[in-house]
Design a protein around this motif. Structure first.
Motif, PDB file in Angstrom:
ATOM      1  N   ALA A  63       0.691  -1.213  -0.003  1.00  0.00           N
ATOM      2  CA  ALA A  63       0.232  -0.210   0.189  1.00  0.00           C
ATOM      3  C   ALA A  63       0.678   1.256   0.015  1.00  0.00           C
ATOM      4  CB  ALA A  63      -1.127  -0.171   1.367  1.00  0.00           C
ATOM      5  N   LYS A  64       1.797   1.392   0.820  1.00  0.00           N
ATOM      6  CA  LYS A  64       2.906   2.354   1.058  1.00  0.00           C
ATOM      7  C   LYS A  64       3.355   2.652  -0.594  1.00  0.00           C
ATOM      8  CE  LYS A  64       5.304   2.417   4.432  1.00  0.00           C
ATOM      9  NZ  LYS A  64       6.435   2.399   5.303  1.00  0.00           N
ATOM     10  N   PHE A 116       2.866   6.024  -2.979  1.00  0.00           N
ATOM     11  CA  PHE A 116       3.977   6.866  -3.166  1.00  0.00           C
ATOM     12  C   PHE A 116       4.382   7.195  -4.812  1.00  0.00           C
ATOM     13  CE2 PHE A 116       5.388   6.751   1.194  1.00  0.00           C
ATOM     14  CZ  PHE A 116       5.239   7.911   1.606  1.00  0.00           C
ATOM     15  N   LEU A 117       3.952   5.975  -5.491  1.00  0.00           N
ATOM     16  CA  LEU A 117       3.781   6.035  -6.942  1.00  0.00           C
ATOM     17  C   LEU A 117       2.660   6.668  -7.563  1.00  0.00           C
ATOM     18  CD1 LEU A 117       5.038   4.441  -9.219  1.00  0.00           C
ATOM     19  CD2 LEU A 117       3.391   2.884  -9.214  1.00  0.00           C
ATOM     20  N   PHE A 152       0.923  11.490 -10.047  1.00  0.00           N
ATOM     21  CA  PHE A 152       0.193  12.733  -9.944  1.00  0.00           C
ATOM     22  C   PHE A 152       1.073  14.061 -10.205  1.00  0.00           C
ATOM     23  CE2 PHE A 152      -1.664  16.303  -7.608  1.00  0.00           C
ATOM     24  CZ  PHE A 152      -2.975  16.340  -8.155  1.00  0.00           C
ATOM     25  N   VAL A 153       2.136  14.185  -9.571  1.00  0.00           N
ATOM     26  CA  VAL A 153       2.741  15.431  -9.637  1.00  0.00           C
ATOM     27  C   VAL A 153       3.446  15.458 -11.133  1.00  0.00           C
ATOM     28  CG1 VAL A 153       4.888  16.536  -8.716  1.00  0.00           C
ATOM     29  CG2 VAL A 153       3.161  15.473  -7.024  1.00  0.00           C
ATOM     30  N   LEU A 154       3.971  14.597 -11.579  1.00  0.00           N
ATOM     31  CA  LEU A 154       4.545  14.503 -12.844  1.00  0.00           C
ATOM     32  C   LEU A 154       3.536  14.810 -14.017  1.00  0.00           C
ATOM     33  CD1 LEU A 154       6.899  13.605 -14.760  1.00  0.00           C
ATOM     34  CD2 LEU A 154       5.828  11.294 -15.163  1.00  0.00           C
ATOM     35  N   PHE A 155       2.284  14.150 -13.834  1.00  0.00           N
ATOM     36  CA  PHE A 155       1.263  14.507 -15.023  1.00  0.00           C
ATOM     37  C   PHE A 155       0.652  16.205 -14.774  1.00  0.00           C
ATOM     38  CE2 PHE A 155       0.488   9.958 -15.427  1.00  0.00           C
ATOM     39  CZ  PHE A 155       0.944   9.951 -16.775  1.00  0.00           C
TER      40      PHE A 155
END
Length: 57
Positions: free
Chosen positions: A31-32, A36-37, A42-45
Motif C-alpha cells: 500500500a505504501k 507514493f507511486l 500525479f505530480v508528474l502529470f
C-alpha cells in the motif's frame, strides 16, 4: 492505483486485527509503495499539464 493502495491498506488493517502480522506488514508495504507511486505520477502529470497548457495558449 489509489484504489489499490486503499484496498491493500484495508487488508493490512484487517489482517493486523486478527493477528496475521506477516500478511499485515506485507500489505502495508504494498500500500505504501502504491501510494507514493500514485503521488509521483500525479505530480508528474500535473507538471506536464502546466507546461503543455502554457504552450497551447
Amino acid at each position: 492505483m489509489l484504489k489499490l493502495a486503499i484496498f491493500f491498506l484495508i487488508i493490512s488493517l484487517i489482517a493486523g486485527l486478527f493477528g496475521f502480522t506477516g500478511i499485515s506488514a506485507a500489505s502495508a508495504g504494498i500500500a505504501k509503495i502504491l501510494f507514493f507511486l500514485f503521488i509521483a505520477l500525479f505530480v508528474l502529470f500535473l507538471v506536464i499539464a502546466v507546461f503543455v497548457g502554457k504552450a497551447v495558449t
